[in-house]
Write a protein that holds these residues in place. Structure first.
Motif, PDB file in Angstrom:
ATOM      1  N   LEU A  41       0.871  -1.166   0.000  1.00  0.00           N
ATOM      2  CA  LEU A  41       0.000   0.000   0.000  1.00  0.00           C
ATOM      3  C   LEU A  41       0.908   1.216   0.000  1.00  0.00           C
ATOM      4  N   THR A  42       0.438   2.319  -0.527  1.00  0.00           N
ATOM      5  CA  THR A  42       1.261   3.526  -0.539  1.00  0.00           C
ATOM      6  C   THR A  42       0.470   4.706  -0.008  1.00  0.00           C
ATOM      7  N   ASP A  43       1.155   5.610   0.660  1.00  0.00           N
ATOM      8  CA  ASP A  43       0.571   6.824   1.211  1.00  0.00           C
ATOM      9  C   ASP A  43       1.743   7.732   1.540  1.00  0.00           C
ATOM     10  N   THR A  44       1.478   8.834   2.186  1.00  0.00           N
ATOM     11  CA  THR A  44       2.596   9.684   2.579  1.00  0.00           C
ATOM     12  C   THR A  44       3.371   9.001   3.705  1.00  0.00           C
ATOM     13  N   HIS A  45       4.627   9.303   3.807  1.00  0.00           N
ATOM     14  CA  HIS A  45       5.462   8.720   4.855  1.00  0.00           C
ATOM     15  C   HIS A  45       4.901   9.055   6.227  1.00  0.00           C
ATOM     16  N   GLU A  46       4.428  10.283   6.398  1.00  0.00           N
ATOM     17  CA  GLU A  46       3.892  10.708   7.685  1.00  0.00           C
ATOM     18  C   GLU A  46       2.646   9.897   8.065  1.00  0.00           C
ATOM     19  N   ALA A  47       1.768   9.653   7.107  1.00  0.00           N
ATOM     20  CA  ALA A  47       0.544   8.896   7.394  1.00  0.00           C
ATOM     21  C   ALA A  47       0.863   7.460   7.779  1.00  0.00           C
ATOM     22  N   LEU A  48       1.774   6.840   7.052  1.00  0.00           N
ATOM     23  CA  LEU A  48       2.126   5.464   7.374  1.00  0.00           C
ATOM     24  C   LEU A  48       2.888   5.376   8.691  1.00  0.00           C
ATOM     25  N   ARG A  49       3.747   6.332   8.958  1.00  0.00           N
ATOM     26  CA  ARG A  49       4.490   6.343  10.222  1.00  0.00           C
ATOM     27  C   ARG A  49       3.512   6.476  11.395  1.00  0.00           C
ATOM     28  N   ALA A  50       2.512   7.345  11.256  1.00  0.00           N
ATOM     29  CA  ALA A  50       1.516   7.514  12.314  1.00  0.00           C
ATOM     30  C   ALA A  50       0.747   6.211  12.540  1.00  0.00           C
ATOM     31  N   LEU A  51       0.381   5.532  11.463  1.00  0.00           N
ATOM     32  CA  LEU A  51      -0.324   4.255  11.586  1.00  0.00           C
ATOM     33  C   LEU A  51       0.539   3.243  12.320  1.00  0.00           C
TER      34      LEU A  51
END
Length: 64
Positions: A41-51
């Motif tokens: 899956l791909t998203d912004t680094h910040e969004a994935l880091r928060a998850l």
């Protein structure tokens, strides 16, 4: 596996929920189940880091 993605070491929670986060040279972030890095899956680094931080804290393990 996409050779342009640099994957971090797998993170495994309690049980079998193992995943990896990676980034490509342009700064896009990816998350994949460990061993299935060909379909991330791909998203912004910040969004994935928060998850991932929520998962590690035990507040979002049901999402995997």
């Amino acid at each position: 596996m996409n050779p342009e993605i640099t994957w971090e070491e797998p993170y495994c929670g309690q049980g079998n929920n193992c995943f990896r986060i990676g980034t490509d040279p342009t700064g896009n972030a990816y998350i994949a189940v460990a061993g299935q890095e060909d379909t991330p899956l791909t998203d912004t680094h910040e969004a994935l880091r928060a998850l991932i931080l929520e998962i590690k804290a035990g507040r979002a393990d049901h999402l995997l």
